[in-house]
Write an enzyme that holds these catalytic residues in place. Structure first.
Site, mmCIF file in Angstrom:
data_model
loop_
_atom_site.group_PDB
_atom_site.id
_atom_site.type_symbol
_atom_site.label_atom_id
_atom_site.label_comp_id
_atom_site.label_asym_id
_atom_site.label_seq_id
_atom_site.Cartn_x
_atom_site.Cartn_y
_atom_site.Cartn_z
ATOM 1 N N LYS A 48 0.824 -0.941 0.187
ATOM 2 C CA LYS A 48 -0.189 -0.084 0.260
ATOM 3 C C LYS A 48 0.880 1.361 0.005
ATOM 4 O O LYS A 48 2.230 0.948 1.010
ATOM 5 C CB LYS A 48 -0.935 -0.149 1.146
ATOM 6 N N ASP A 77 -6.817 4.586 -5.625
ATOM 7 C CA ASP A 77 -7.302 4.293 -4.443
ATOM 8 C C ASP A 77 -7.657 5.833 -4.239
ATOM 9 O O ASP A 77 -8.015 6.843 -5.091
ATOM 10 C CB ASP A 77 -6.207 3.895 -3.122
#
Length: 140
Positions: A94, A134
């Site tokens: 991430k 995202d």
């Protein structure tokens, strides 16, 4: 959830849990960019790579003013678990920045993104790590 009973019954699980909880790499970097008025700005960038046991890292990027080391760490671990449940041979990662695109011009967003990607390039080159969009990160 307490994993202590499981570890007591099967001590080998302690090693597995430790491998899952500790990221392989957590990188924090500065992202310098210039606003439309010519002022130098600096934001913080992050990329965490948890486990490449199943394959290359894969996880999203998010830009939000409240992104921090801790939030990226938690989101990366969550992404690792989600990726492990697919049939794809991928690990978990991430990344993101405390950059807030709200109220920024297209030029400012472009300059920030170019600087962010320049800093991230060594981490995602080749087959090492792949990212996806995202929160506040998209085609634009």
């Amino acid at each position: 959830y307490d994993v202590s009973p499981a570890i007591e019954e099967q001590p080998k699980l302690a090693w597995v849990f430790k491998q899952l909880m500790e990221p392989e790499r957590l990188v924090t970097f500065r992202v310098p960019w210039e606003d439309d008025n010519g002022n130098a700005r600096i934001n913080r960038g992050y990329r965490i790579q948890y486990s490449s046991t199943l394959g290359p890292y894969r996880g999203g990027l998010r830009f939000h003013p409240h992104i921090s080391h801790g939030s990226i760490r938690m989101l990366g671990w969550e992404q690792t678990l989600k990726n492990s449940l697919t049939s794809w041979p991928i690990g978990g990662s991430k990344g993101g920045s405390d950059f807030d695109p709200d109220g920024k011009s297209d030029g400012e967003i472009k300059r920030f993104c170019e600087s962010f990607m320049h800093s991230m390039a060594p981490l995602v080159a080749g087959r090492i790590d792949a990212f996806e969009s995202d929160l506040n990160v998209g085609a634009k």
